[in-house]
Design a protein around this motif. Structure first.
Motif, short mmCIF file in Angstrom:
data_model
loop_
_atom_site.label_atom_id
_atom_site.label_comp_id
_atom_site.label_asym_id
_atom_site.label_seq_id
_atom_site.Cartn_x
_atom_site.Cartn_y
_atom_site.Cartn_z
N VAL A 107 0.83 -1.20 0.00
CA VAL A 107 0.00 0.00 0.00
C VAL A 107 0.87 1.25 0.00
O VAL A 107 0.59 2.23 -0.71
N TRP A 108 1.95 1.23 0.80
CA TRP A 108 2.85 2.39 0.83
C TRP A 108 3.48 2.63 -0.54
O TRP A 108 3.59 3.79 -0.99
N SER A 113 3.83 5.91 -5.37
CA SER A 113 3.85 6.05 -6.82
C SER A 113 2.71 6.92 -7.32
O SER A 113 2.85 7.65 -8.31
N ALA A 114 1.56 6.87 -6.62
CA ALA A 114 0.41 7.66 -7.05
C ALA A 114 0.57 9.14 -6.73
O ALA A 114 0.09 10.00 -7.46
N THR A 115 1.24 9.44 -5.62
CA THR A 115 1.39 10.83 -5.20
C THR A 115 2.63 11.51 -5.79
O THR A 115 2.81 12.70 -5.64
N ILE A 120 -3.63 -9.47 -3.77
CA ILE A 120 -4.81 -8.61 -3.57
C ILE A 120 -4.38 -7.17 -3.36
O ILE A 120 -4.97 -6.24 -3.92
N GLY A 121 -3.34 -6.97 -2.53
CA GLY A 121 -2.85 -5.62 -2.30
C GLY A 121 -2.35 -4.95 -3.57
O GLY A 121 -2.62 -3.77 -3.82
N LEU A 122 -1.62 -5.69 -4.40
CA LEU A 122 -1.12 -5.13 -5.66
C LEU A 122 -2.26 -4.80 -6.61
O LEU A 122 -2.23 -3.77 -7.30
N ALA A 123 -3.29 -5.66 -6.65
CA ALA A 123 -4.42 -5.41 -7.54
C ALA A 123 -5.22 -4.19 -7.10
O ALA A 123 -5.62 -3.36 -7.92
N VAL A 124 -5.44 -4.07 -5.80
CA VAL A 124 -6.23 -2.95 -5.28
C VAL A 124 -5.51 -1.62 -5.48
O VAL A 124 -6.15 -0.60 -5.79
N THR A 125 -4.19 -1.62 -5.33
CA THR A 125 -3.42 -0.38 -5.46
C THR A 125 -2.96 -0.11 -6.90
O THR A 125 -2.17 0.80 -7.13
N GLY A 126 -3.44 -0.89 -7.86
CA GLY A 126 -3.10 -0.66 -9.27
C GLY A 126 -1.69 -1.01 -9.64
O GLY A 126 -1.12 -0.41 -10.56
N GLN A 127 -1.11 -2.00 -8.97
CA GLN A 127 0.26 -2.42 -9.27
C GLN A 127 0.28 -3.87 -9.78
O GLN A 127 1.18 -4.64 -9.47
N GLY A 128 -0.73 -4.21 -10.56
CA GLY A 128 -0.88 -5.58 -11.04
C GLY A 128 0.26 -6.06 -11.92
O GLY A 128 0.46 -7.27 -12.07
N ASP A 129 1.02 -5.13 -12.53
CA ASP A 129 2.14 -5.54 -13.39
C ASP A 129 3.19 -6.32 -12.62
O ASP A 129 3.88 -7.19 -13.18
N PHE A 130 3.33 -6.04 -11.34
CA PHE A 130 4.31 -6.75 -10.53
C PHE A 130 3.98 -8.24 -10.43
O PHE A 130 4.86 -9.07 -10.31
#
Length: 366
Positions: A49-50, A55-57, A220-230
């Motif tokens: 999440v961090w 990355s978003a900010t 799940i954390g990667l998908a929710v935070t838009g980091q699915g490429d990882f």
């Protein structure tokens, strides 16, 4: 969970599963185990999440530019451009701190623009506007050392941490059973090899279960935070890591159990298991510290105690041919069979010997 009282009424496989089930249920009832698992999940999800928030900010450097100079700026997310009507408006934004610099057209500049700042040259802006010569690389681009370091750290911490969490308690449980004479009751019910196999199997199931929980929470954390490429990048290396981990855990847990069977008191266990601890920790430090050395990484990919960490790192960077993880896994499997056989012999011959520490040579002779 209790064991049957008639050793003739159950097979070795049934006895192994009964011991494994007893250990699994015992650990699942432990508040310490549940709390530690939840803490690991929170740490993993919190880190993801961090990363997503960071990355978003992350925004580009704020600059002001007229319409003409804005067209000359590079199209990059590193610059956050605010268009102004004229130079006076741009300089006003610089003075009040709204932007770091004002970019205005300049016929005499090599880049065609001039950068106006307040009291310090904005290096992050000028580096983007600089004219860079074309660079030709004779070899493939080098992977940043920091990225190698982080991957080695991740796989190394997982392997070392989970192995010590689940394999070390096998040794302490064996000593506790010897010290309280419970082992004499257990051996009258099941064979020593079934007891060893059950302990190893039960803790392996718990360890793999914890890995699955961590992986699911991370995905799940990667998908929710838009980091699915990882997930795509790490998918294959993580799958190989799970396979290597399973065999590596079997090997090391048999060694921990054998080490625990050689002593009869908890205070004597530390010097006995220390060599096994070194075999867990040293490869971790080697992969982390020398991950940028291709020769050493190639060698460590085929050493049973370091392969679970070194090979996934090489696979992530596409530095290993398709047959290399298969060969490394074969070497690990053969080593696993040999060491488990030796560890089982030590365990079987030392389990009922009370008093002082049993020497390795004596345990092997029986």
């Amino acid at each position: 969970m209790t064991l049957a009282t008639d050793a003739r009424s159950i097979s070795t496989a049934q006895a192994t599963w009964l011991v494994a089930e007893r250990d699994i249920l015992s650990r699942l009832r432990s508040k310490a185990f549940i709390i530690s698992t939840l803490i690991l999940v929170l740490i993993a999800v919190g880190g993801i999440v961090w990363m997503g928030i960071s990355s978003a900010t992350t925004s580009g450097t704020p600059v002001a530019a007229t319409a003409d100079s804005a067209e000359m700026l590079p199209d990059t997310e590193d610059l956050e451009v605010t268009e102004v009507a004229d130079a006076a408006a741009g300089e006003a934004l610089v003075r009040d701190g709204t932007v770091d610099a004002f970019v205005t057209p300049s016929a005499g500049s090599a880049t065609g623009v001039e950068v106006v700042a307040l009291d310090e040259a904005p290096d992050d802006v000028t580096s983007l506007l600089a004219v860079h010569p074309e660079v030709t690389l004779l070899e493939d681009p080098a992977v940043p050392f920091f990225l190698r370091y982080m991957l080695g750290l991740i796989f190394g911490v997982l392997f070392m941490g989970i192995t010590l969490t689940f394999a070390m308690p096998i040794a302490t449980a064996v000593v506790e059973e010897k010290q309280t004479r419970v082992v004499e009751i257990l051996i009258s019910t099941v064979s020593a090899r079934a007891l060893l196999a059950g302990k190893v199997l039960g803790n392996l199931i718990l360890a793999l279960g914890q890995i699955v929980v961590l992986a699911a929470a991370s995905i799940i954390g990667l998908a929710v935070t838009g980091q699915g490429d990882f997930v795509t990048d790490f998918g294959a290396p993580v799958a190989w890591f799970a396979v290597f981990f399973a065999l590596g855990f079997l090997l090391l847990s048999a060694m921990f159990a054998a080490a625990g069977s050689m002593v009869s008191r908890q205070e004597d266990i530390s010097p006995t298991v220390m060599p096994v601890m070194y075999l867990v920790m040293l490869p971790y430090f080697l992969v982390v510290l020398f991950g940028n050395n291709p020769v050493l990484m190639n060698v460590m990919s085929y050493v049973p105690f370091s392969a679970p960490t070194a090979m996934p790192v090489r696979l992530y960077f596409n530095e290993a041919a398709w047959w290399e993880p298969v060969l490394s896994l074969g070497v690990l499997a053969v080593s696993c069979v040999i060491i488990i056989a030796v560890g089982a012999r030590i365990y079987e011959n030392s389990l009922l010997k009370m008093g002082g520490r049993v020497k390795v040579r004596e345990a092997l002779k029986g």
